[in-house]
Design a protein around this motif. Structure first.
Motif, short mmCIF file in Angstrom:
data_model
loop_
_atom_site.label_atom_id
_atom_site.label_comp_id
_atom_site.label_asym_id
_atom_site.label_seq_id
_atom_site.Cartn_x
_atom_site.Cartn_y
_atom_site.Cartn_z
N HIS A 1 -0.59 0.05 3.10
CA HIS A 1 -1.46 -1.11 3.33
C HIS A 1 -0.59 -2.23 3.88
CE1 HIS A 1 -4.76 0.77 1.09
NE2 HIS A 1 -3.84 1.16 0.21
N THR A 2 -1.07 -2.91 4.90
CA THR A 2 -0.29 -3.96 5.57
C THR A 2 -0.99 -5.30 5.44
OG1 THR A 2 0.55 -2.38 7.18
CG2 THR A 2 0.74 -4.72 7.74
N VAL A 3 -0.30 -6.30 4.88
CA VAL A 3 -0.84 -7.65 4.79
C VAL A 3 -0.76 -8.29 6.17
CG1 VAL A 3 -0.56 -9.94 3.78
CG2 VAL A 3 -0.19 -7.91 2.37
N GLN A 4 -1.92 -8.72 6.66
CA GLN A 4 -1.98 -9.33 7.99
C GLN A 4 -1.98 -10.85 7.91
OE1 GLN A 4 -5.52 -8.39 10.42
NE2 GLN A 4 -4.08 -7.79 12.01
N ASN A 5 -2.66 -11.40 6.91
CA ASN A 5 -2.74 -12.85 6.77
C ASN A 5 -3.17 -13.19 5.35
OD1 ASN A 5 -2.61 -15.54 7.87
ND2 ASN A 5 -4.84 -15.59 7.73
N VAL A 6 -2.79 -14.39 4.89
CA VAL A 6 -3.18 -14.86 3.57
C VAL A 6 -3.67 -16.31 3.70
CG1 VAL A 6 -2.46 -15.27 1.18
CG2 VAL A 6 -1.44 -13.40 2.49
N SER B 1 -9.57 -23.94 -2.61
CA SER B 1 -10.04 -24.21 -3.97
C SER B 1 -10.86 -23.06 -4.52
CB SER B 1 -10.87 -25.50 -3.99
OG SER B 1 -11.98 -25.38 -3.11
N GLN B 2 -11.33 -22.18 -3.63
CA GLN B 2 -12.12 -21.03 -4.05
C GLN B 2 -11.25 -19.83 -4.45
OE1 GLN B 2 -15.47 -21.51 -4.28
NE2 GLN B 2 -14.88 -23.59 -3.65
N GLY B 3 -9.95 -19.92 -4.17
CA GLY B 3 -9.05 -18.84 -4.51
C GLY B 3 -8.23 -18.36 -3.33
N ILE B 4 -7.62 -17.22 -3.48
CA ILE B 4 -6.72 -16.65 -2.48
C ILE B 4 -7.39 -15.46 -1.82
CG2 ILE B 4 -4.45 -15.59 -2.11
CD1 ILE B 4 -3.68 -16.96 -4.84
N VAL B 5 -7.26 -15.37 -0.49
CA VAL B 5 -7.82 -14.25 0.26
C VAL B 5 -6.67 -13.56 1.00
CG1 VAL B 5 -9.42 -13.48 2.05
CG2 VAL B 5 -10.05 -15.38 0.53
N VAL B 6 -6.50 -12.27 0.73
CA VAL B 6 -5.47 -11.47 1.38
C VAL B 6 -6.15 -10.55 2.38
CG1 VAL B 6 -3.59 -9.82 1.06
CG2 VAL B 6 -4.07 -11.54 -0.71
N GLN B 7 -5.89 -10.77 3.66
CA GLN B 7 -6.48 -9.94 4.70
C GLN B 7 -5.53 -8.79 5.03
OE1 GLN B 7 -9.64 -10.08 6.33
NE2 GLN B 7 -8.85 -8.03 6.76
N LEU B 8 -5.99 -7.57 4.79
CA LEU B 8 -5.21 -6.39 5.12
C LEU B 8 -5.55 -5.90 6.52
CD1 LEU B 8 -5.54 -4.43 1.76
CD2 LEU B 8 -3.73 -6.00 2.44
N LYS B 9 -4.58 -5.31 7.19
CA LYS B 9 -4.80 -4.81 8.54
C LYS B 9 -5.80 -3.67 8.52
CE LYS B 9 -2.32 -3.04 12.59
NZ LYS B 9 -1.00 -2.64 13.13
N ASP B 10 -6.86 -3.82 9.31
CA ASP B 10 -7.90 -2.79 9.47
C ASP B 10 -8.58 -2.43 8.15
OD1 ASP B 10 -7.23 -2.62 12.20
OD2 ASP B 10 -5.66 -1.14 11.77
N ALA C 1 -8.21 -12.95 -4.76
CA ALA C 1 -7.30 -13.01 -5.91
C ALA C 1 -7.21 -14.43 -6.43
CB ALA C 1 -5.91 -12.51 -5.51
N ASP C 2 -6.90 -14.55 -7.71
CA ASP C 2 -6.61 -15.85 -8.31
C ASP C 2 -5.11 -16.11 -8.35
OD1 ASP C 2 -9.34 -16.45 -8.94
OD2 ASP C 2 -9.20 -15.06 -10.63
N ILE C 3 -4.34 -15.02 -8.48
CA ILE C 3 -2.88 -15.09 -8.55
C ILE C 3 -2.31 -14.11 -7.54
CG2 ILE C 3 -0.84 -14.72 -9.99
CD1 ILE C 3 -2.44 -17.12 -10.87
N LEU C 4 -1.26 -14.54 -6.82
CA LEU C 4 -0.61 -13.67 -5.84
C LEU C 4 0.90 -13.79 -6.00
CD1 LEU C 4 -0.79 -11.77 -3.37
CD2 LEU C 4 -0.80 -13.82 -1.92
N ILE C 5 1.57 -12.67 -6.26
CA ILE C 5 3.02 -12.64 -6.36
C ILE C 5 3.57 -12.04 -5.08
CG2 ILE C 5 5.00 -11.93 -7.73
CD1 ILE C 5 3.01 -13.66 -9.25
N GLY C 6 4.32 -12.80 -4.33
CA GLY C 6 4.86 -12.35 -3.05
C GLY C 6 6.23 -11.71 -3.22
N THR C 7 6.25 -10.38 -3.11
CA THR C 7 7.52 -9.63 -3.23
C THR C 7 7.80 -8.89 -1.92
OG1 THR C 7 6.41 -7.65 -4.10
CG2 THR C 7 7.10 -9.31 -5.70
N ASP C 8 7.31 -9.41 -0.81
CA ASP C 8 7.33 -8.67 0.45
C ASP C 8 8.54 -8.96 1.33
OD1 ASP C 8 6.12 -11.19 0.62
OD2 ASP C 8 4.79 -10.63 2.25
N GLY C 9 9.64 -9.35 0.71
CA GLY C 9 10.92 -9.33 1.39
C GLY C 9 11.20 -10.45 2.37
N VAL C 10 12.30 -10.26 3.10
CA VAL C 10 12.83 -11.32 3.94
C VAL C 10 11.86 -11.72 5.06
CG1 VAL C 10 14.06 -9.73 5.47
CG2 VAL C 10 14.92 -12.05 5.18
#
Length: 317
Positions: free
Chosen positions: A59-64, A68-77, A83-92
């Protein structure tokens, strides 16, 4: 799992009852090489860490976006995730950081680094390497401001995989220092690199075998950029208030040489898990505040170690 068994399972050379010993030379004197330090096999470590975890691959994160309504993570295709909470561990090259904090930019440090890999049979390794490495799994040699490193990546019953690195400070109008090269372009190796290898004189075994230009041409060689980054306290705090926490290389990247990025990323994970257990998920801002000075000093020290490795003891990067 106790520490002894952990080391036996993961040491890079456990196949020969080795303990993943690290060279004690002084090229990076600030690195912690006490009795508890060892080189582990990355693949086996990742497999161990994945045990019992629900990991979703491919799964590839395309945009975030965050509001105030929360977090939206758009995945490619794929369908977007809320989400209410997002932990970013996606590297350099964190897409989460690029989407929500583009002002946190990567810095390319002024060093030229090339890394290659080669495989040897056990008999070839014993003939060419064992007298130099002994029980160690990594050795260095410096020629002026050029550092040569050889390390074991895999030790099996039939073969030994060796990694090697050529590095030096960048010079004026340097054809080998390309900080603006494309991210997918590390295999484009300039001819000047091979010329520099040919200029190396009086190398002793095993360095003369590994860094022979004609042999290096046949290997898989990559041009590494020495990158670092550190989000400012205001930026980290702003993200935390939105329910977003960046950890590891996503927020405090260290250069590959002289850095301890993987170790620090795992420490972030362990410390964050403990923090959530003790305080819940609504206290990300407190966690970021508690870790920030450690992140800041870690990045600064890694940059300094990189300079010291190449004879620039008081370099300011």
């Amino acid at each position: 799992m106790d520490e002894v068994l952990f080391r036996e399972k993961l040491a890079i050379d456990s196949m020969r009852q080795g303990k993943g010993e690290v060279s004690e030379d002084a090229l990076a004197p600030a690195l912690n090489t006490d009795l508890g330090t060892f080189r582990c096999h990355r693949g086996r470590l990742e497999k161990l860490l994945q045990e019992g975890q629900d990991i979703r691959w491919e799964h590839t994160v395309q945009n975030v976006t965050s509001s105030s309504q929360g977090i939206v993570v758009q995945l490619k295709d794929e369908k977007a995730l809320d989400a209410d909470i997002l932990i970013g561990t996606d590297g350099v090259h964190s897409q989460i950081r690029k989407s929500l904090a583009p002002e946190i930019e990567l810095k390319v440090l002024p060093f030229v680094v090339f890394n290659g890999k080669r495989q040897f049979t056990r008999s070839e390794y014993q003939e060419m390497f064992e007298s130099k490495l002994g029980a160690r799994t990594v050795v260095h040699e410096r020629h002026g401001d050029i550092v040569l490193e050889i390390s074991i990546n895999e030790y099996t019953s039939k073969h030994v995989d060796v990694s090697y690195t050529y590095s030096r400070p960048a010079r004026d109008d340097d054809p080998l220092h390309r900080p603006d090269r494309a991210i997918p372009g590390p295999t484009d190796i300039p001819e000047e690199f091979y010329s520099e290898l040919e200029d190396l004189k009086d190398l002793q075994r095993p360095f003369n075998t590994i860094f022979e230009a004609t042999k290096v041409r046949k290997d898989r060689v990559l041009h590494w950029l020495m990158r670092s980054t550190l989000g400012g306290p205001a930026e980290v705090d702003h993200l935390a208030k939105q329910g977003v926490l960046l950890v590891g290389d996503a927020v405090h990247a260290m250069p590959i040489l002289g850095g301890e990025g993987a170790n620090n990323a795992m420490k972030d994970g362990v410390d964050l898990a403990r923090h959530i257990v003790e305080n819940g998920i609504g206290s990300l801002q407190n966690f970021a505040d508690s870790r920030y000075q450690s992140w800041k000093s870690g990045v600064k020290e890694s940059e300094q170690r990189l300079a010291e490795m190449h004879g620039q003891a008081k370099a300011s990067l």
